[in-house]
Design a protein around this motif. Structure first.
Motif, mmCIF file in Angstrom:
data_model
loop_
_atom_site.group_PDB
_atom_site.id
_atom_site.type_symbol
_atom_site.label_atom_id
_atom_site.label_comp_id
_atom_site.label_asym_id
_atom_site.label_seq_id
_atom_site.Cartn_x
_atom_site.Cartn_y
_atom_site.Cartn_z
ATOM 1 N N ARG A 1 78.965 30.281 -20.623
ATOM 2 C CA ARG A 1 78.137 31.475 -20.509
ATOM 3 C C ARG A 1 77.250 31.643 -21.732
ATOM 4 O O ARG A 1 77.644 31.321 -22.848
ATOM 5 C CB ARG A 1 79.024 32.715 -20.351
ATOM 6 N N ALA A 2 76.042 32.145 -21.500
ATOM 7 C CA ALA A 2 75.166 32.607 -22.577
ATOM 8 C C ALA A 2 74.330 33.741 -22.009
ATOM 9 O O ALA A 2 73.687 33.590 -20.965
ATOM 10 C CB ALA A 2 74.265 31.488 -23.093
ATOM 11 N N GLY A 3 74.376 34.878 -22.663
ATOM 12 C CA GLY A 3 73.640 36.034 -22.175
ATOM 13 C C GLY A 3 74.107 36.434 -20.783
ATOM 14 O O GLY A 3 75.296 36.581 -20.522
ATOM 15 N N ALA A 4 73.147 36.589 -19.874
ATOM 16 C CA ALA A 4 73.459 37.048 -18.526
ATOM 17 C C ALA A 4 73.790 35.914 -17.563
ATOM 18 O O ALA A 4 74.124 36.170 -16.403
ATOM 19 C CB ALA A 4 72.284 37.862 -17.972
ATOM 20 N N VAL A 5 73.705 34.661 -18.035
ATOM 21 C CA VAL A 5 73.892 33.510 -17.151
ATOM 22 C C VAL A 5 75.234 32.838 -17.416
ATOM 23 O O VAL A 5 75.584 32.559 -18.569
ATOM 24 C CB VAL A 5 72.744 32.501 -17.319
ATOM 25 N N THR A 6 75.955 32.591 -16.323
ATOM 26 C CA THR A 6 77.244 31.899 -16.385
ATOM 27 C C THR A 6 77.202 30.702 -15.451
ATOM 28 O O THR A 6 76.761 30.821 -14.298
ATOM 29 C CB THR A 6 78.394 32.827 -15.956
ATOM 30 N N VAL A 7 77.633 29.555 -15.936
ATOM 31 C CA VAL A 7 77.824 28.379 -15.080
ATOM 32 C C VAL A 7 79.308 28.309 -14.762
ATOM 33 O O VAL A 7 80.141 28.135 -15.660
ATOM 34 C CB VAL A 7 77.351 27.091 -15.769
ATOM 35 N N LEU A 8 79.649 28.455 -13.480
ATOM 36 C CA LEU A 8 81.036 28.464 -13.026
ATOM 37 C C LEU A 8 81.338 27.132 -12.346
ATOM 38 O O LEU A 8 80.683 26.754 -11.370
ATOM 39 C CB LEU A 8 81.270 29.618 -12.051
#
Length: 728
Positions: free
Chosen positions: A430-437
């Motif tokens: 995650r960074a800021g408002a973006v998450t890679v799941l």
């Protein structure tokens, strides 16, 4: 709790194959060619802080070993687009990649079998990436999608841009060097004073056992670095020869076996202006440099460990004077684990750590635990002003045990929110408002990658991984009085109504830091292939394995034979519910699993009738300090613990039971982690005791066995041995 996934009618040893199946490559061949079906899977994600792009590596297909550097552009409005940022084949002119001995060693420590861009680092804005190919330094402009080589001394190891993107630091020839991002001003900041010294690299123990692969860290202001200086002069030298090539000189390895000296590790602050300051702490009492964290949220932060790993200090560093002050201290009567992502500072300057408190593994921010016994925290993934992103499994007091599941949670003072929606094994970046799941589940092969913005899916990242061509017929359950997590796999074409009891193959790892019972389809592909050869396969995670509770993991302190007791207990309990023929029981394993397999037939031949023993640790005095002393102590002060848990000692086999059982011992002759001496001593002791056994030496093979032909034939040879040994 029991979860069952049934097969899809695909071919097995008990069902006639279709024409399409007959034309497909065999599972062992695909398993080897695809590196266990991992090639083509996106990995190593980095999210830009402004949420505009995600960087990752991925090979072009499920059989292509060469990884490319990719960018996924995710505009706030519009469709996400993938593009190649660096293609190794174009950059190297289709030349063959050549790795230095140091780079091969780094990849062995990280179990990296791929090629191309297998690792990279970026600046803080994720606009510049640096990576090494064939020992040469390359930089990629991630916005423009261009890559270029920088002319610097080779071989290059672990290049990392400064946070401001103006410089790239790297290691070459044991020296820590820095060069401008355009290739200008290359120079050494620290050069080794002797052949045993390196600057900027992790020592063997850190890379193999502490999961610390780095040896230098940039300051947030990009004007200086923390740099580890490693001198392995005190470490004993071992020699690894290649008997298949007697004309070649043996390779010298500095190997810190249990009870022997470690490398000397010191830490320096190195300025780009040439300034040099040593960081001072009580290295005599806390010799292990386990973690280093340097961010804009606080002073440089160290986690240092005592030799017995029962005590740790969290230290804040004054980078100007090199002094340290204690932020926190922990002690434990058994040992203290190390965890990914911690320690670190929160944006408000509070210490973030994972701790064993009240019988649970909890997330603590400052002095306050933010989770309780319902969660077993495994890693910290990201820390922001409003939440901490963690990886965790169900804790000892969870209402629903969620057997084999690992989830991503968002935690703050208001509570805990699960991010990963479906049952499975999940992680995230995650960074800021973006998450890679990243999600692996039982109902889907491989991994699914979703990009979330403010919790809502905005894009996916495609996987090119090969489909395995079989579906595990697996039941996840618990067994015995200890509720041992287990997976049971039956042949695809097996009909339970037939009443036929199946020969049993236990397929464990069974030791620390490796959980096998997971709610993930790909975790059971090899086990299912063995099941389809006519076995009921049992995978059991007994005491010592991760994911349940601190007490469960630490129950093996002083006696590793308890891991065998749990395999026996699980087998007996499962036989009451599944069609297991207890008169035909075999066991197979690699590394700790190989040790467990050999111990099974040597000490419990009343239960186990044959064993495949891969790369086993047999004399525990020959394994490394940080791992072995954590569980058994110092062999000089606890010799009986080592003798009890070892399979061989100076006077031969340790406590073998009768009758003797067939055993196939497999070991790579180039293994520098579990050296082949373990298997040779076991074979010698078996021979001296008059016990027949088979030994399969693998020339040029390390602990990973990455070679395609070797990996394929190993599976076939194991099945042949097991059928002969059990008279099938």
């Amino acid at each position: 709790m029991t979860t069952e996934i049934t097969g899809n009618g695909e071919p097995s040893a008990l069902a006639a194959p279709s024409d399409d199946a007959a034309r497909r490559p065999s599972f062992p061949r695909l398993h080897a060619r695809t590196q266990r079906f991992t090639l083509g899977t996106p990995r190593a994600f980095t999210v830009a802080p402004d949420g505009s792009r995600v960087v990752f590596v991925r090979s072009a297909s499920g059989t292509d070993r060469t990884h490319q550097l990719w960018v996924l552009d995710i505009p706030a409005d519009g469709t996400a687009v993938e593009r190649v940022a660096a293609d190794p084949r174009a950059l190297l002119g289709d030349g063959e990649e050549r790795l230095s001995a140091a780079e091969r060693a780094r990849r062995e420590r990280s179990r990296e079998g791929g090629a191309g861009v297998v690792g990279y680092a970026t600046d803080a804005a994720v606009e510049l990436a640096a990576f090494a190919l064939s020992g040469r330094l390359f930089a990629a402009e991630l916005r423009a999608g261009t890559a270029r080589e920088l002319p610097v001394p080779a071989p290059v190891l672990d290049p990392r841009p400064s946070p401001d993107g103006r410089h790239i630091a790297y290691v070459s020839g044991g020296a820590l060097r820095v060069v401008g991002a355009e290739g200008e001003g290359d120079r050494a900041l620290a050069e080794p004073e002797a052949g045993t010294v390196t600057y900027g690299l992790a020592e063997f123990i850190a890379a193999e056992e502490m999961s610390r692969s780095r040896g230098f860290w940039w300051s947030p202001e990009s004007d200086r670095l923390l740099v580890a200086r490693v001198d392995d002069a005190p470490v004993r030298r071992w020699w690894i020869a290649d008997p298949a090539h007697p004309d070649r000189e043996p390779e010298q390895v500095a190997y810190p076996a249990a009870g022997t000296p470690n490398a000397e590790v010191r830490l320096f602050v190195l300025g780009l202006d040439g300034a040099r300051t040593e960081v001072v702490w009580d290295r005599e009492r806390y010799p292990y440099l386990a973690r280093v964290h340097w961010s804009a949220n606080g002073a440089p932060l160290l986690l240092v460990q005592s030799r017995d790993q029962r005590g740790v200090l969290y230290l804040a560093v004054d980078p100007d004077g090199g002094t340290t002050r204690m932020v926190h201290a922990d002690e434990d009567e058994d040992w203290l684990e190390l965890f990914p992502g911690v320690p670190c500072w929160s944006p408000s300057g509070q210490l973030v750590r994972i701790a064993d408190e009240g019988g649970a593994r909890v997330l603590a921010v400052g002095e306050r635990p933010l989770t309780g016994p319902h969660l077993h925290v495994r890693a910290v993934l990201d820390v922001t002003d409003d939440s901490v992103l963690i990886s965790a499994s169900a804790g000892a007091e969870a209402a629903d045990p969620e057997l084999g599941e690992v989830h991503v949670y968002r935690v703050n003072e208001l509570g805990v929110e699960r991010v990963s929606p479906e049952p499975g094994v999940h992680s995230a970046v995650r960074a800021g408002a973006v998450t890679v799941l990243v999600s692996a589940t039982l109902d889907h092969a491989g991994a699914r990658i979703r990009v979330l913005r403010d919790g809502k899916q905005t894009a996916t990242v495609a996987s090119h991984a090969q489909q395995p061509g079989l579906t595990p017929r697996v039941t996840l359950t618990e067994a015995g009085a200890r509720r041992i997590p287990c997976a049971v796999l039956l042949p695809t074409g097996y009909d339970p109504a037939s009443g036929v009891r199946l020969p049993v193959l236990l397929d464990p790892y069974g030791g620390p830091h490796a959980q096998r019972v997971l709610a993930s389809r790909n975790a059971f592909l090899t086990s299912q292939w063995f099941a389809d050869q006519g076995f009921a396969v049992v995978v059991a995670d007994g005491r010592g394995t991760p994911g349940r509770s601190p007490a469960w993991e630490k129950a093996i302190k002083g006696d590793l034979t308890r891991t065998l007791d749990d395999q026996v207990e699980a087998l007996g309990a499962l036989a009451e519910r599944f069609p297991l023929d207890l008169d035909r029981v075999a066991i197979r394993g690699w590394s700790f699993g190989g040790y467990l397999s050999a111990m099974a037939v040597l000490r419990r031949p009343d239960v186990f009738h044959a064993a495949v023993v891969g790369a086993p640790v047999t004399d525990l005095r020959l394994y490394d300090t940080h791992y072995q002393e954590r569980y058994l102590g110092d062999p000089r002060t606890a010799p009986e613990a080592y003798r009890t848990s070892s399979l061989v000692a100076d006077d031969g086999l340790v406590d073998p039971a009768e009758p003797h059982r067939p055993m196939l011992v497999i070991h790579g002759l180039a293994d520098d982690n579990v050296v082949v001496a373990h298997s040779l001593r076991l074979s010698s002791a078996l021979l001296a005791a008059g016990r027949p056994h088979e030994v399969l030496p693998l020339s040029g093979v390390t602990h990973m066995t990455p070679q395609e032909q070797v990996a394929e034939n190993l599976l076939l040879l194991q099945v042949d041995f097991l059928k002969r040994a059990l008279n099938l």
